[in-house]
Design a protein around this motif. Structure first.
Motif, PDB file in Angstrom:
ATOM      1  N   ARG A  89      -8.790 -63.433  26.812  1.00 17.38           N
ATOM      2  CA  ARG A  89      -9.759 -63.421  27.893  1.00 17.38           C
ATOM      3  C   ARG A  89      -9.836 -62.030  28.511  1.00 17.38           C
ATOM      4  O   ARG A  89      -8.979 -61.182  28.295  1.00 17.38           O
ATOM      5  CB  ARG A  89      -9.377 -64.451  28.958  1.00 17.38           C
ATOM      6  N   SER A  90     -10.870 -61.833  29.317  1.00 20.10           N
ATOM      7  CA  SER A  90     -11.080 -60.544  29.947  1.00 20.10           C
ATOM      8  C   SER A  90      -9.883 -60.152  30.802  1.00 20.10           C
ATOM      9  O   SER A  90      -9.297 -60.975  31.503  1.00 20.10           O
ATOM     10  CB  SER A  90     -12.330 -60.603  30.833  1.00 20.10           C
ATOM     11  N   GLY A  91      -9.497 -58.869  30.726  1.00 20.44           N
ATOM     12  CA  GLY A  91      -8.357 -58.373  31.482  1.00 20.44           C
ATOM     13  C   GLY A  91      -7.055 -58.461  30.719  1.00 20.44           C
ATOM     14  O   GLY A  91      -6.003 -58.095  31.236  1.00 20.44           O
ATOM     15  N   SER A  92      -7.083 -58.925  29.483  1.00 22.06           N
ATOM     16  CA  SER A  92      -5.874 -59.053  28.688  1.00 22.06           C
ATOM     17  C   SER A  92      -5.681 -57.828  27.799  1.00 22.06           C
ATOM     18  O   SER A  92      -6.632 -57.099  27.520  1.00 22.06           O
ATOM     19  CB  SER A  92      -5.941 -60.315  27.818  1.00 22.06           C
ATOM     20  N   PRO A  93      -4.454 -57.590  27.309  1.00 15.64           N
ATOM     21  CA  PRO A  93      -4.182 -56.427  26.447  1.00 15.64           C
ATOM     22  C   PRO A  93      -4.675 -56.674  25.030  1.00 15.64           C
ATOM     23  O   PRO A  93      -3.889 -56.817  24.095  1.00 15.64           O
ATOM     24  CB  PRO A  93      -2.655 -56.316  26.505  1.00 15.64           C
ATOM     25  N   SER A  94      -5.991 -56.732  24.871  1.00 17.09           N
ATOM     26  CA  SER A  94      -6.571 -57.149  23.593  1.00 17.09           C
ATOM     27  C   SER A  94      -6.134 -56.277  22.436  1.00 17.09           C
ATOM     28  O   SER A  94      -5.753 -56.771  21.371  1.00 17.09           O
ATOM     29  CB  SER A  94      -8.096 -57.144  23.716  1.00 17.09           C
ATOM     30  N   ASP A  95      -6.203 -54.950  22.620  1.00 19.67           N
ATOM     31  CA  ASP A  95      -5.870 -54.075  21.505  1.00 19.67           C
ATOM     32  C   ASP A  95      -4.389 -54.172  21.146  1.00 19.67           C
ATOM     33  O   ASP A  95      -4.026 -54.091  19.975  1.00 19.67           O
ATOM     34  CB  ASP A  95      -6.253 -52.634  21.825  1.00 19.67           C
ATOM     35  N   LEU A  96      -3.510 -54.363  22.132  1.00 19.46           N
ATOM     36  CA  LEU A  96      -2.086 -54.490  21.837  1.00 19.46           C
ATOM     37  C   LEU A  96      -1.819 -55.730  20.997  1.00 19.46           C
ATOM     38  O   LEU A  96      -1.085 -55.685  20.008  1.00 19.46           O
ATOM     39  CB  LEU A  96      -1.284 -54.559  23.151  1.00 19.46           C
ATOM     40  N   VAL A  97      -2.418 -56.858  21.379  1.00 19.76           N
ATOM     41  CA  VAL A  97      -2.211 -58.097  20.633  1.00 19.76           C
ATOM     42  C   VAL A  97      -2.759 -57.978  19.222  1.00 19.76           C
ATOM     43  O   VAL A  97      -2.142 -58.410  18.252  1.00 19.76           O
ATOM     44  CB  VAL A  97      -2.864 -59.282  21.370  1.00 19.76           C
ATOM     45  N   ILE A  98      -3.932 -57.365  19.091  1.00 22.57           N
ATOM     46  CA  ILE A  98      -4.532 -57.226  17.765  1.00 22.57           C
ATOM     47  C   ILE A  98      -3.708 -56.291  16.892  1.00 22.57           C
ATOM     48  O   ILE A  98      -3.492 -56.559  15.704  1.00 22.57           O
ATOM     49  CB  ILE A  98      -5.987 -56.731  17.893  1.00 22.57           C
ATOM     50  N   ASP A  99      -3.215 -55.180  17.456  1.00 25.51           N
ATOM     51  CA  ASP A  99      -2.354 -54.275  16.690  1.00 25.51           C
ATOM     52  C   ASP A  99      -1.104 -55.006  16.208  1.00 25.51           C
ATOM     53  O   ASP A  99      -0.659 -54.826  15.066  1.00 25.51           O
ATOM     54  CB  ASP A  99      -1.945 -53.072  17.543  1.00 25.51           C
TER      55      ASP A  99
END
Length: 400
Positions: A221-231
């Motif tokens: 969801r918005s405000g989450s560490p999206s790139d960290l999780v995807i990496d």
């Protein structure tokens, strides 16, 4: 009390009371034979949302340790991001520090939900922190909402420890500082040392990594560490996501989402993307939805007319899955006339291909609150703009 009924039948009757805790409590006191089935439902889900709830559960585990294997789901809600009431004593204020120790005593914990928590209040010491991270290895469903970490290393160490995750939900997760993290293949016995050293080792996945390979459902969801999780997910090996729900606002890391979609390939069946116009424009040349050959459901959300029209048509034209049975497009329009700026001929052509035969397409049109905007007019524009598709599939128009 003796019973002539088979135990299997008694268990089935008690199972029907799974959400009636008063009746379950009565059944647990009826006889010894009824106790295991009653406990299965009574202690399956535990809420730790206050000092009193935490200390009651702590005392219960102390006096009746046999209930620990029955606990499958724990929800921790601390409110530590807001000011503590001044009436609480020191022990009550520090109640979150007892949570890691309690969780480490639950051998069959599979569902962990943490919300409104400052990670520092857990006070992860070398011993209890290591036991807590070790317990994450059995968790299959992890939810973090409004959780504040001190460093990004703490987030990655948690993901590394949760090696059997099948569902992961991140909603408004933050940290103060970016830092290096523990290797994903660090053995459980090293967790205490990792907690003490603040995860000084670099994040270097190896061929032995298993974290993330079991993950089937991911929500960012918005405000989450999206790139960290995807990496982290891309670094663990083959991505086997079946359901992806993302709300993306970060233009700088738009390519990370494209990389995740490409890596998901034929495994992904359910896709929900909520994007801003700026992010959608950056992703237009990077997106390859044609690789998602097993898609059953897709939802494009969060787009604002009139400058998102080309992106919508391009994305729809990329869809090729023969299994597709439902698609939603949610649009926000300031004026009804903004709908006329979308190239309906191109969109109708994209929807009139063989892969859309029998597909239910829903267009959600959200109009700004102006007296001149009429829902009937918006519905007519959409229906008249997609004549060929309506010969192949089902069109639903929802205006609000």
């Amino acid at each position: 009390m003796s019973s002539e009924l088979p135990q299997e039948l008694v268990d089935q009757v008690i199972d029907h009371l799974w959400d009636d805790f008063v009746s379950l409590a009565a059944c647990s006191l009826t006889c010894h034979a009824w106790l295991p089935s009653s406990r299965t439902h009574l202690f399956r889900h535990v809420d730790l949302d206050s000092p009193s709830a935490c200390f009651r559960f702590q005392q219960l585990l102390k006096t009746s340790p046999k209930i620990a294997p029955f606990v499958r789901k724990v929800r921790v809600r601390s409110y530590s991001l807001s000011q503590k009431p001044p009436a609480l004593g020191y022990e009550e204020i520090m109640w979150e520090s007892h949570v890691p120790r309690l969780l480490s005593r639950l051998p069959r914990l599979t569902d962990l939900n943490i919300s409104s928590l400052n990670w520092g209040t857990l006070h992860l010491t070398a011993v209890h922190g290591g036991a807590f991270l070790s317990r994450l290895g059995s968790v299959k469903r992890l939810t973090l909402a409004d959780v504040h970490f001190e460093t990004s290393a703490q987030v990655r160490s948690m993901l590394a420890a949760a090696s059997n995750l099948e569902e992961l939900y991140f909603d408004r997760v933050y940290w103060n500082n970016s830092s290096a993290c523990v290797p994903l293949n660090a053995p459980v016995c090293q967790m205490p040392r990792i907690c003490t050293s603040l995860l000084q080792s670099p994040f270097v996945p190896t061929s032995r990594d298993t974290g993330g390979r079991r993950l089937q459902e991911l929500m960012l969801r918005s405000g989450s560490p999206s790139d960290l999780v995807i990496d982290w997910l891309l670094g663990t090996g083959e991505v086997r996501l079946r359901k992806l729900h993302v709300s993306w606002r970060d233009r700088r890391n738009a390519k990370a989402l494209c990389a995740l979609l490409i890596a998901s390939g034929p495994h992904l069946k359910h896709l929900h993307m909520e994007l801003t116009n700026g992010v959608a424009g950056l992703m237009q040349n990077e997106m390859q939805l044609g690789l998602l050959t097993s898609l059953r459901y897709v939802h494009f959300d969060g787009l604002i007319l009139s400058d998102c029209g080309d992106w919508i048509t391009t994305m729809v034209a990329q869809l090729t899955s023969p299994y597709l049975n439902q698609m939603e497009i949610s649009l926000l329009a300031r004026w009804t006339d903004d709908l006329c700026m979308l190239d309906w001929n191109k969109l109708d052509a994209a929807l009139s291909r063989g892969c859309f035969v029998g597909v239910v397409v829903t267009l959600n049109v959200n109009l700004a609150i102006y007296r001149a905007n009429k829902e009937e007019d918006a519905r007519m524009i959409v229906e008249l703009g997609l004549p060929e598709f309506q010969k192949l599939g089902t069109l639903l128009v929802k205006c609000s």
